[in-house]
Design a protein around this motif. Structure first.
Motif, short mmCIF file in Angstrom:
data_model
loop_
_atom_site.label_atom_id
_atom_site.label_comp_id
_atom_site.label_asym_id
_atom_site.label_seq_id
_atom_site.Cartn_x
_atom_site.Cartn_y
_atom_site.Cartn_z
N ALA A 142 113.28 88.56 90.67
CA ALA A 142 113.16 89.48 90.06
C ALA A 142 113.16 90.20 91.24
O ALA A 142 113.05 90.58 92.21
N ILE A 143 113.58 91.89 90.84
CA ILE A 143 114.29 92.41 92.09
C ILE A 143 113.01 93.60 91.60
O ILE A 143 112.61 94.46 90.54
N GLY A 144 112.60 94.47 92.83
CA GLY A 144 111.63 95.94 92.37
C GLY A 144 112.11 96.93 93.16
O GLY A 144 112.45 96.30 94.84
N LEU A 145 112.12 98.24 93.09
CA LEU A 145 112.51 99.09 94.04
C LEU A 145 111.64 100.33 94.39
O LEU A 145 111.15 100.40 93.57
N TYR A 146 111.68 100.57 95.04
CA TYR A 146 109.74 101.52 95.63
C TYR A 146 110.39 101.88 96.75
O TYR A 146 111.10 101.71 98.12
N VAL A 147 109.00 103.04 96.98
CA VAL A 147 109.30 103.90 98.08
C VAL A 147 107.50 103.58 98.80
O VAL A 147 106.99 103.66 98.46
N ASP A 148 107.43 103.82 100.23
CA ASP A 148 106.16 103.44 101.18
C ASP A 148 106.51 104.42 101.82
O ASP A 148 106.75 105.48 100.99
N ALA A 149 104.75 104.43 101.79
CA ALA A 149 104.08 106.19 102.46
C ALA A 149 104.96 106.26 103.47
O ALA A 149 104.61 107.10 103.98
N ASP A 150 106.07 105.74 104.33
CA ASP A 150 107.02 106.43 105.39
C ASP A 150 107.95 106.62 104.85
O ASP A 150 109.22 106.84 104.97
N ASP A 151 108.33 107.05 103.44
CA ASP A 151 109.76 107.43 102.78
C ASP A 151 110.86 106.94 102.60
O ASP A 151 112.11 106.89 102.86
#
Length: 352
Positions: A142-151
């Motif tokens: 499974a794959i998930g793409l995201y952006v954290d708090a530090d961009d």
């Protein structure tokens, strides 16, 4: 306006240009190239690009890959533009696993390699490494793409190999993978459980985990992208008879689920997540039977109170939901959206 510095005025104007025009503007002069390449510019331009006019549908079949606009007047596709993959492939064997802010995480099926790809700018980045990171196996991973708090754009890769579950995070900023612990029930390692792609919403990646399509255990796994902690929440209270499927979607930074139940005729309920509990928003009338051969080519979107089920040939059918808060297009991928994705045109780069 006369009191604003020229630099500020130029910045404000350029952040509102379409993504392709920004690319052309980089050749105007060195100063503009430097300005348009900064992370601040990319971040603000991206935030202003998430509008319906910048949404595109990318569809892949055995012969072509095409991008089409969505015509808001008749809720159908506009003329297609053929896209040439900038990376080596075999007979369009490219699977779309996840999408966020104009970036697609894709898999090359003949090599199992993962890539980040921006179809608007054509830039791409291979995520595979000599130590076997960045390789994807269908029906196990499974794959998930995201952006954290530090961009920092990141890819969460959940791997199941020989009864062992491993979780790895790729960071665009440092261009490397690292392992993180997975603390929840180990039975989810079993191949009897099907993991969806991750849906990013409000600082959390959400995955549906279903034991089978008829009966069995259905849960939602939540991954806090900043603390990197996992937790489990229940599925909405849907009937267990017949097929049960849940498709997650981020609507204005609130998680929703379209849960479909039934066998030959399906009823779709829309749920919204409040805290750790699901609240039913509406129920739709039964949808007509759909050939299983069509599902692999379907992509979905929601706008102005309607849920549209699309194939590469056009609109399959419309579900009227009478929900006025849905004023933009929101991408919903069927299962992992292997053959279709709704994405927004941005200049977000797959690499730093």
């Amino acid at each position: 306006m006369a009191d604003l510095p020229t630099h500020t005025i130029v910045f404000e104007i350029l952040t509102r240009l379409p993504a392709k025009d920004v690319g052309r503007s980089k050749s105007v002069c060195k100063q503009w190239y430097a300005l348009l390449s900064t992370q601040d510019f990319v971040r603000i331009h991206c935030s202003r690009s998430v509008v319906s006019s910048n949404q595109r549908v990318l569809l892949i079949d055995d012969l072509t890959c095409s991008v089409r606009p969505i015509i808001s007047n008749n809720n159908d596709y506009g003329p297609s533009s053929i896209v040439t993959f900038p990376f080596h492939h075999q007979n369009n064997d490219v699977s779309i696993l996840s999408h966020l802010n104009g970036l697609l995480c894709v898999c090359l099926n003949h090599t199992y390699e993962l890539l980040l790809w921006n179809p608007t700018t054509t830039a791409f980045k291979r995520l595979s490494t000599p130590d076997s990171h960045g390789f994807y196996i269908n029906n196990l991973d499974a794959i998930g793409l995201y952006v954290d708090a530090d961009d920092d754009y990141k890819v969460l890769h959940i791997k199941r190999r020989s009864g062992v579950l491993g979780v790895y995070v790729y960071s665009r900023e440092v261009d490397s993978w690292r392992n993180i612990p997975f603390i929840t029930r180990q039975e989810y390692v079993s191949p009897h459980f099907n993991w969806s792609a991750g849906t990013f919403c409000g600082g959390t990646l959400y995955f549906t985990v279903c034991e089978c399509w008829i009966g069995g255990t259905n849960v939602v796994i939540c991954f806090d992208v900043n603390s990197e902690q996992f937790k489990e929440i229940s599925f909405p209270p849907v009937p267990s008879n017949g097929m049960v499927q849940g498709v997650l979607v981020n609507v204005k930074n609130v998680l929703h689920m379209f849960s479909s139940t039934g066998m030959f005729e399906m009823t779709i309920d829309l749920w919204t997540l409040q805290g750790d509990y699901w609240i039913k928003v509406l129920s739709c009338p039964p949808i007509p039977p759909i050939s299983l051969s069509l599902w692999c080519d379907i992509t979905h979107y929601v706008t102005n109170g309607n849920w549209f089920v699309m194939t590469k040939l056009g609109k399959l059918f419309t579900i009227e939901m009478d929900m006025k808060p849905f004023e933009c297009f929101y991408p919903v991928s069927w299962f992992r959206g292997f053959k279709g994705a709704v994405f927004v045109q941005t200049i977000v780069s797959p690499s730093i």
